[in-house]
Design an enzyme around this catalytic site. Sequence first.
Site, short mmCIF file in Angstrom:
data_model
loop_
_atom_site.label_atom_id
_atom_site.label_comp_id
_atom_site.label_asym_id
_atom_site.label_seq_id
_atom_site.Cartn_x
_atom_site.Cartn_y
_atom_site.Cartn_z
N LYS A 169 -22.41 0.57 49.49
CA LYS A 169 -23.10 -1.12 49.62
C LYS A 169 -22.90 -1.37 51.00
O LYS A 169 -22.04 -1.85 51.49
CB LYS A 169 -22.32 -2.04 48.65
CG LYS A 169 -23.12 -3.11 48.13
CD LYS A 169 -23.82 -4.18 49.35
CE LYS A 169 -22.43 -4.88 49.65
NZ LYS A 169 -23.05 -5.93 50.93
N GLU A 218 -9.30 -14.17 64.90
CA GLU A 218 -10.25 -13.12 65.35
C GLU A 218 -11.62 -13.88 65.49
O GLU A 218 -12.34 -14.52 64.81
CB GLU A 218 -10.49 -12.03 64.45
CG GLU A 218 -11.58 -10.93 64.84
CD GLU A 218 -11.52 -9.81 63.83
OE1 GLU A 218 -11.59 -8.61 64.23
OE2 GLU A 218 -11.67 -9.82 62.64
N GLY A 258 -21.45 -6.39 46.08
CA GLY A 258 -19.97 -5.83 46.35
C GLY A 258 -18.93 -6.01 45.45
O GLY A 258 -18.14 -5.27 45.26
N CYS A 291 -13.81 -4.64 65.92
CA CYS A 291 -12.71 -5.22 65.40
C CYS A 291 -11.60 -4.83 66.27
O CYS A 291 -10.41 -5.39 66.17
CB CYS A 291 -12.58 -4.31 64.02
SG CYS A 291 -12.45 -2.82 63.97
N GLU A 332 -10.06 -1.37 56.25
CA GLU A 332 -10.12 -1.40 57.83
C GLU A 332 -10.49 -2.95 58.16
O GLU A 332 -11.73 -3.09 57.94
CB GLU A 332 -11.03 -0.35 58.34
CG GLU A 332 -10.72 -0.09 59.94
CD GLU A 332 -11.49 -0.83 60.60
OE1 GLU A 332 -11.03 -1.91 61.19
OE2 GLU A 332 -12.58 -0.30 60.84
#
Length: 472
Positions: free
Chosen positions: A170, A379, A207, A279, A245
């Site tokens: 997906k 982030e 998802g 990332c 991750e």
Amino acid sequence: MSAHDGMYIDGAWRPAEGTGTIEVVNPADEQVVGTVPAGDARDVDAAVRAARAALPGWAATPPARRGEYIAALRDALAARQDEIAATITAELGSPKGFARRVQTGLPIAVAGSYAELAASHPFEERIGNSTVLHEPVGVVAAITPWNYPLHQVVNKVAPALAAGCTIVLKPAEDTPLTAQLFAECVDAAGVPAGVFNLVTGLGSVAGQALAEHPGVDLVSFTGSTAVGKRIGALAGAAVKRVALELGGKSASVILPGADLAKAVAANVADVCRNTGQSCNALTRTLVHADVYEEAVSLAAAAVADFAPGDPAQDGVRVGPLVNAKQHARVRGYIDKGVEEGARLVAGGATPPEGRDKGYYVTPTVFADVTPEMTIAQEEIFGPVLSFIKYEDEDEAARIANGTVYGLAAAVWAADQETAAAFARRLDAGQVEINGGGFNILAPFGGYKESGVGRELGVHGLGEYLQTKSLQF
């Protein structure tokens, strides 16, 4: 751009059960470049059932033969490298040169590494009076992000194939066209029907249905920490495995005696890579007080070479952000930095000159950033670099480790030994030493809230294997 109006399930393109559609927008000019179906739980169920049915045959296929299929997939991707790179530029906004060199070149190399590893890995070993078998974990749900739309797919699909698992992919809704091209390459490689399946759709619908499906044995997800926590909770309720991750807030520590100009230039280039949408981007630069202002001045000069431009043009190194939401988010963080007292050295939230269309932001450098500021803790996922001052190595280590993340880091020093010694103090899954290059055979993954598990090389293969011991 060409797009399939169905799902790739059980070796063929078939109409979607879900009736919705997803428009793919070029972030450089905000024009629709394709439309794909928005799958729902019925599409997910069909894909998982196909993967489940194909599992016994694929798991029984000799590993060397599985490696041959992966090699054929690598060759199919290489044959269409320019087309795939152009698609990534169109749907992500990744600059043309970077899209070909990294966005497609890197995953082609990764696929080749797993073709070799499938043939050479010891799937059986003798320990004392036991034979230990390393067997496929089963059906894998691979849920991938938009920032590296081919690389993250290959990072999951290639080791899963090598391990003998079957897969349902997906992809992110912003970059589904790349995933469709990948499915075409899987088909061209002759991978048996049902071994790989593709369902496009929204994360909140397709998802979630995939993560919750009882026919899935492992969920491999790359994306935000918030969504990763949700997936971990869904998988945990069924005691199924996860590989996550997630986010990062990586520090680059410049120790006294390091080549300051080289380190600062590398940090600026790193935070501008893929328009800051990585990332593992080194978004915090920690510099000793004695050379702090010199480092800030070097960064202000270096960032001037990274003016945003049309990603389809040669020589452009910074394109737009992926979508309007991300654009607003990054600009909001820049405003927050100013509001909290950081010194704006370069860039800012004002749109780049001449870029009235598209989701562009000027690469931005902040100085006088303190460790507790929002821009030093959260982030941002854009080309925003924060300079933080430290007085000694103990303080530098505390600041570097002082976030919830632990994905990556960098250390610069006068010699490799000094840098490596400091690197051992860092809570990070991967640390660059004096600009050390990326290694596709080394494990990639994070500490703390940056994730669970590893990708790439033999450690990445291990995520898709489970062990059984036979006692004699």
